[in-house]
Design a protein around this motif. Structure first.
Motif, PDB file in Angstrom:
ATOM      1  N   PHE A 235     -23.647   3.881  -6.372  1.00 44.43           N
ATOM      2  CA  PHE A 235     -23.184   4.236  -4.901  1.00 44.43           C
ATOM      3  C   PHE A 235     -22.203   2.953  -4.665  1.00 44.43           C
ATOM      4  N   ARG A 236     -22.762   1.679  -4.671  1.00 45.24           N
ATOM      5  CA  ARG A 236     -21.841   0.545  -4.367  1.00 45.24           C
ATOM      6  C   ARG A 236     -20.452   0.357  -5.195  1.00 45.24           C
ATOM      7  N   ARG A 237     -20.728   1.024  -6.343  1.00 45.13           N
ATOM      8  CA  ARG A 237     -19.435   0.830  -7.353  1.00 45.13           C
ATOM      9  C   ARG A 237     -18.271   1.838  -6.905  1.00 45.13           C
ATOM     10  N   VAL A 238     -18.840   2.861  -6.500  1.00 44.37           N
ATOM     11  CA  VAL A 238     -18.080   3.970  -6.112  1.00 44.37           C
ATOM     12  C   VAL A 238     -17.302   3.627  -4.533  1.00 44.37           C
ATOM     13  N   LEU A 239     -18.086   3.090  -3.744  1.00 49.32           N
ATOM     14  CA  LEU A 239     -17.594   2.441  -2.464  1.00 49.32           C
ATOM     15  C   LEU A 239     -16.479   1.428  -2.835  1.00 49.32           C
ATOM     16  N   GLY A 240     -17.011   0.501  -3.563  1.00 47.72           N
ATOM     17  CA  GLY A 240     -15.946  -0.605  -3.726  1.00 47.72           C
ATOM     18  C   GLY A 240     -14.650   0.039  -4.295  1.00 47.72           C
ATOM     19  N   THR A 241     -14.787   0.781  -5.015  1.00 46.01           N
ATOM     20  CA  THR A 241     -13.570   1.697  -5.794  1.00 46.01           C
ATOM     21  C   THR A 241     -12.842   1.996  -4.806  1.00 46.01           C
ATOM     22  N   VAL A 242     -13.320   2.975  -4.044  1.00 45.53           N
ATOM     23  CA  VAL A 242     -12.661   3.428  -2.915  1.00 45.53           C
ATOM     24  C   VAL A 242     -11.969   2.443  -1.718  1.00 45.53           C
ATOM     25  N   LEU A 243     -12.733   1.577  -1.557  1.00 45.95           N
ATOM     26  CA  LEU A 243     -12.027   0.509  -0.649  1.00 45.95           C
ATOM     27  C   LEU A 243     -10.922   0.024  -1.455  1.00 45.95           C
ATOM     28  N   GLY A 244     -11.151  -0.433  -2.937  1.00 51.41           N
ATOM     29  CA  GLY A 244     -10.158  -1.042  -3.508  1.00 51.41           C
ATOM     30  C   GLY A 244      -8.786   0.065  -3.560  1.00 51.41           C
ATOM     31  N   ILE A 245      -8.957   1.104  -3.768  1.00 49.01           N
ATOM     32  CA  ILE A 245      -7.871   2.000  -3.937  1.00 49.01           C
ATOM     33  C   ILE A 245      -7.033   2.036  -2.666  1.00 49.01           C
ATOM     34  N   GLY A 246      -7.654   1.825  -1.607  1.00 50.78           N
ATOM     35  CA  GLY A 246      -7.171   2.194  -0.285  1.00 50.78           C
ATOM     36  C   GLY A 246      -6.203   0.823  -0.140  1.00 50.78           C
ATOM     37  N   LEU A 247      -6.733  -0.590  -0.538  1.00 51.71           N
ATOM     38  CA  LEU A 247      -6.222  -1.866  -0.649  1.00 51.71           C
ATOM     39  C   LEU A 247      -4.913  -1.704  -1.507  1.00 51.71           C
ATOM     40  N   ALA A 248      -5.309  -1.332  -2.480  1.00 47.80           N
ATOM     41  CA  ALA A 248      -4.261  -1.169  -3.666  1.00 47.80           C
ATOM     42  C   ALA A 248      -2.922  -0.517  -3.147  1.00 47.80           C
ATOM     43  N   ALA A 249      -3.243   0.596  -2.348  1.00 48.72           N
ATOM     44  CA  ALA A 249      -2.065   1.205  -1.983  1.00 48.72           C
ATOM     45  C   ALA A 249      -1.298   0.877  -0.825  1.00 48.72           C
ATOM     46  N   LEU A 250      -2.042  -0.213  -0.285  1.00 43.32           N
ATOM     47  CA  LEU A 250      -1.284  -0.943   0.616  1.00 43.32           C
ATOM     48  C   LEU A 250      -0.483  -2.442   0.414  1.00 43.32           C
ATOM     49  N   VAL A 251      -1.031  -2.829  -0.890  1.00 42.27           N
ATOM     50  CA  VAL A 251      -0.736  -4.123  -1.345  1.00 42.27           C
ATOM     51  C   VAL A 251      -0.095  -4.205  -2.461  1.00 42.27           C
ATOM     52  N   VAL A 252      -0.807  -3.485  -3.637  1.00 40.98           N
ATOM     53  CA  VAL A 252       0.034  -3.565  -5.023  1.00 40.98           C
ATOM     54  C   VAL A 252       1.226  -2.528  -5.092  1.00 40.98           C
ATOM     55  N   VAL A 253       1.168  -1.309  -4.541  1.00 44.91           N
ATOM     56  CA  VAL A 253       2.116  -0.569  -5.060  1.00 44.91           C
ATOM     57  C   VAL A 253       3.689  -0.814  -4.203  1.00 44.91           C
ATOM     58  N   PRO A 254       3.517  -1.466  -3.092  1.00 54.65           N
ATOM     59  CA  PRO A 254       4.955  -1.989  -2.618  1.00 54.65           C
ATOM     60  C   PRO A 254       5.361  -3.021  -3.582  1.00 54.65           C
ATOM     61  N   LEU A 255       4.777  -3.802  -4.298  1.00 48.01           N
ATOM     62  CA  LEU A 255       5.280  -4.908  -5.168  1.00 48.01           C
ATOM     63  C   LEU A 255       6.181  -4.467  -6.334  1.00 48.01           C
ATOM     64  N   HIS A 256       5.952  -3.087  -6.508  1.00 40.76           N
ATOM     65  CA  HIS A 256       6.649  -2.527  -7.729  1.00 40.76           C
ATOM     66  C   HIS A 256       6.595  -3.267  -8.959  1.00 40.76           C
ATOM     67  N   GLY A 257       5.521  -4.049  -9.358  1.00 46.83           N
ATOM     68  CA  GLY A 257       5.454  -4.659 -10.377  1.00 46.83           C
ATOM     69  C   GLY A 257       6.284  -5.992 -10.472  1.00 46.83           C
ATOM     70  N   ALA A 258       6.588  -6.784  -9.449  1.00 46.88           N
ATOM     71  CA  ALA A 258       7.276  -7.884  -9.431  1.00 46.88           C
ATOM     72  C   ALA A 258       6.555  -9.167  -9.853  1.00 46.88           C
ATOM     73  N   ALA A 259       6.781  -9.599 -10.902  1.00 49.67           N
ATOM     74  CA  ALA A 259       6.049 -10.655 -11.708  1.00 49.67           C
ATOM     75  C   ALA A 259       5.404 -11.571 -10.867  1.00 49.67           C
ATOM     76  N   LEU A 260       6.286 -12.128 -10.084  1.00 48.95           N
ATOM     77  CA  LEU A 260       5.612 -13.588  -9.382  1.00 48.95           C
ATOM     78  C   LEU A 260       4.705 -13.277  -8.384  1.00 48.95           C
ATOM     79  N   SER A 261       4.994 -12.179  -7.515  1.00 49.81           N
ATOM     80  CA  SER A 261       4.016 -11.834  -6.448  1.00 49.81           C
ATOM     81  C   SER A 261       2.970 -11.111  -7.062  1.00 49.81           C
ATOM     82  N   THR A 262       2.916 -10.337  -8.276  1.00 52.25           N
ATOM     83  CA  THR A 262       1.797  -9.936  -9.001  1.00 52.25           C
ATOM     84  C   THR A 262       1.068 -10.822  -9.274  1.00 52.25           C
ATOM     85  N   ALA A 263       1.514 -11.832  -9.955  1.00 53.17           N
ATOM     86  CA  ALA A 263       0.762 -12.985 -10.414  1.00 53.17           C
ATOM     87  C   ALA A 263      -0.032 -13.662  -9.449  1.00 53.17           C
TER      88      ALA A 263
END
Length: 513
Positions: A235-263
């Motif tokens: 249950f905790r794994r699923v919950l953490g994954t859902v929260l992580g996906i939401g945060l990734a959509a806000l933080v990771v996706v806008p970086l478009h794979g930029a090397a320095l920011s992603t590092a």
């Protein structure tokens, strides 16, 4: 959940140092791989190998940790070779993956070293699927693993070995009897069955990202010993994954794979994984999901507008696929622990509580010997062992105290047991602190008090006893000997009060079977 992470005690700032050292070690490992001319997939493999070397090796002594770290490539590189060689042979690859799952879980019967080697072997196969490693890349990624493990070892045992200043504790042995009665044997069968379900269903969801489901099943089984623990962890794994996906959509996706920011983001994720692992599996999974998404960004997978394998458009499809595969993996683990050689939560909890109580007595006896001036008497390792055992008790009782558990009576008793065991640990720590005082001297009353503690423990772990002996209240005094008596008498009271929740009527076990 926020309070558990940011308000949780961190004695000696151990979690903070653990996380900071991980960022340093993994960063250096990736830098070494880059300096050696490895490609981006090679550097990613090396970074993940360093992460595992710093995260999974938990032997009770520094020497043992070093030996286990040296053995990691011995366990991982042959698995990596098999995974690369079977890349174009799906059926054989899947069967080999399931064999690695079963062997990795079964290895836990050999304690922390077996656990670490099993995790490293599994994750080596998993990473080969994550990066689609082929035989043509085998030499490079193998070299990256060796370089990264070596770099992590230099950081851990040379640059920043804070464990040398910590008391060593004997690692709690695995639970179980012989054959299929052993928890590790049952879990190996369960994990293999659950991973088989996850593999088949995961491939139906996605022919490319199916390994996410198998990985979810595997990690749900890590550090669990009963079906209740596994259900809560899933249950905790699923919950953490859902929260992580939401945060990734806000933080990771806008970086478009930029090397320095992603590092920089990857470094933050690594710190988060290591810092939160000991206190919140949900938070740890949030950071793991964010890290995986950031790595996909670096590898060019998160390209806006490119259709995903799941049929959803582009990046949203990939993130939705991550959730779907995680849910499939958790479901596989749940079905396995419910229907394949189930290990009851009550039996596991009772075993860990009894071990904790025996350790309470051992701590008391060692502290009393120190107070009596016995040469070589040192209760500190016993106290560290008690902390480990109480951690296992909390983990085993977690299903009962979970907010979604409807059995209020058992939840109340479980919380009472945890609170009283924490009281015992607090009094033990106080007693040990008194014993370390050079002014503390032998008092014959200490021997009598220690004997009463022994009787109280025996009453709790002996099925023939109805209750622990009752004791009179003690009041603190300024001298060292009186302080020791105060801690011993308070310890007796805590043990006596444990009798009620631990000896519930036969129809109401502490944790339902």
């Amino acid at each position: 959940m926020l309070k558990r992470v940011f308000v949780a005690p961190d004695p000696g700032r151990t979690r903070l140092r653990f996380a900071a050292r991980a960022v340093l070690g993994i960063g250096l490992a990736v830098a070494v791989c880059g300096a050696a001319g490895h490609s981006l997939p090679g550097a990613v493999t090396g970074g993940l190998a360093a992460l595992l070397a710093l995260f999974t090796v938990m032997d009770p002594t520094v020497r043992g940790q070093l030996v286990t770290t040296v053995l990691l490539p011995v366990a991982g590189l042959p698995v990596l070779a098999v995974a690369a060689g079977l890349h174009d042979h799906p059926v054989a690859r899947d069967l080999a993956f399931l064999a690695v799952v079963g062997a990795g879980v079964y290895a836990r019967r050999w304690g922390p070293r077996g656990h670490s080697l099993g995790v490293f072997a599994f994750m080596t196969f998993f990473v080969a699927q994550f990066l689609h490693t082929t035989t043509g890349q085998l030499a490079e990624v193998s070299a990256a693993v060796l370089l990264s493990v070596l770099t992590a070892a230099v950081v851990r045992f040379g640059v920043w070995c804070y464990e040398r200043r910590l008391p060593a504790a004997a690692a709690p042995a695995v639970l179980g009897g012989g054959g299929l009665d052993r928890v590790t044997t049952r879990q190996a069968v369960q994990a293999t069955a659950g991973a088989g379900f996850a593999l088949v269903m995961g491939q139906m969801v996605s022919g490319e990202r199916w390994y996410w489901a198998v990985g979810a099943t595997w990690w749900v089984f890590v550090n669990t010993a009963s079906r209740g623990e596994t259900l809560v962890r899933g249950f905790r794994r699923v919950l953490g994954t859902v929260l992580g996906i939401g945060l990734a959509a806000l933080v990771v996706v806008p970086l478009h794979g930029a090397a320095l920011s992603t590092a920089v983001l990857v470094a933050v994720c690594v710190f988060g994984i290591f810092y939160t692992a000991a206190v919140s599996y949900t938070w740890m999974m949030l950071w793991v999901t964010l890290l995986a998404t950031a790595l996909y960004g670096l590898l060019g997978v998160l390209v806006p507008g490119v259709p995903g394998a799941s049929g959803f458009p582009g990046v949203p499809g990939l993130l939705a696929l991550r959730f779907g595969e995680t849910a499939v993996g958790a479901l596989g683990a749940w079905l396995a622990v419910l229907f394949v050689l189930p290990v009851t939560t009550h039996a596991v909890t009772d075993a860990w509580i009894q071990r904790a109580l025996r350790c309470v007595h051992a701590c008391t006896a060692e502290a009393a010997a120190r107070l009596a001036g016995t040469p070589g008497a040192d209760p500190a390792p016993r106290v560290a062992e008690l902390e480990q055992l109480l951690g296992r008790v909390r983990l085993s009782v977690a299903p009962l105290v979970h907010p979604l558990n409807p059995m209020r009576g058992r939840k109340r008793r479980a919380r009472q047991v945890l609170a009283l065991l924490d009281d015992c640990a607090r009094e033990i720590r106080g007693l040990v602190a008194v014993a370390a005082d050079p002014e503390a001297s032998h008092d014959e009353r200490l021997a009598a008090a220690c004997h009463r503690v022994e009787l109280a423990v025996e009453a709790l772990i002996d099925d023939g006893s109805d209750t622990a002996p009752r004791v009179a209240p003690a009041h603190p005094r300024p001298t060292a000997a009186e302080a020791a008596l105060t801690h011993l008498h308070d310890l007796e009271h805590a043990l006596a009060e444990l009798a009620a929740p631990l000896r519930a009527p036969s129809g109401s076990p502490l944790v339902g079977a």
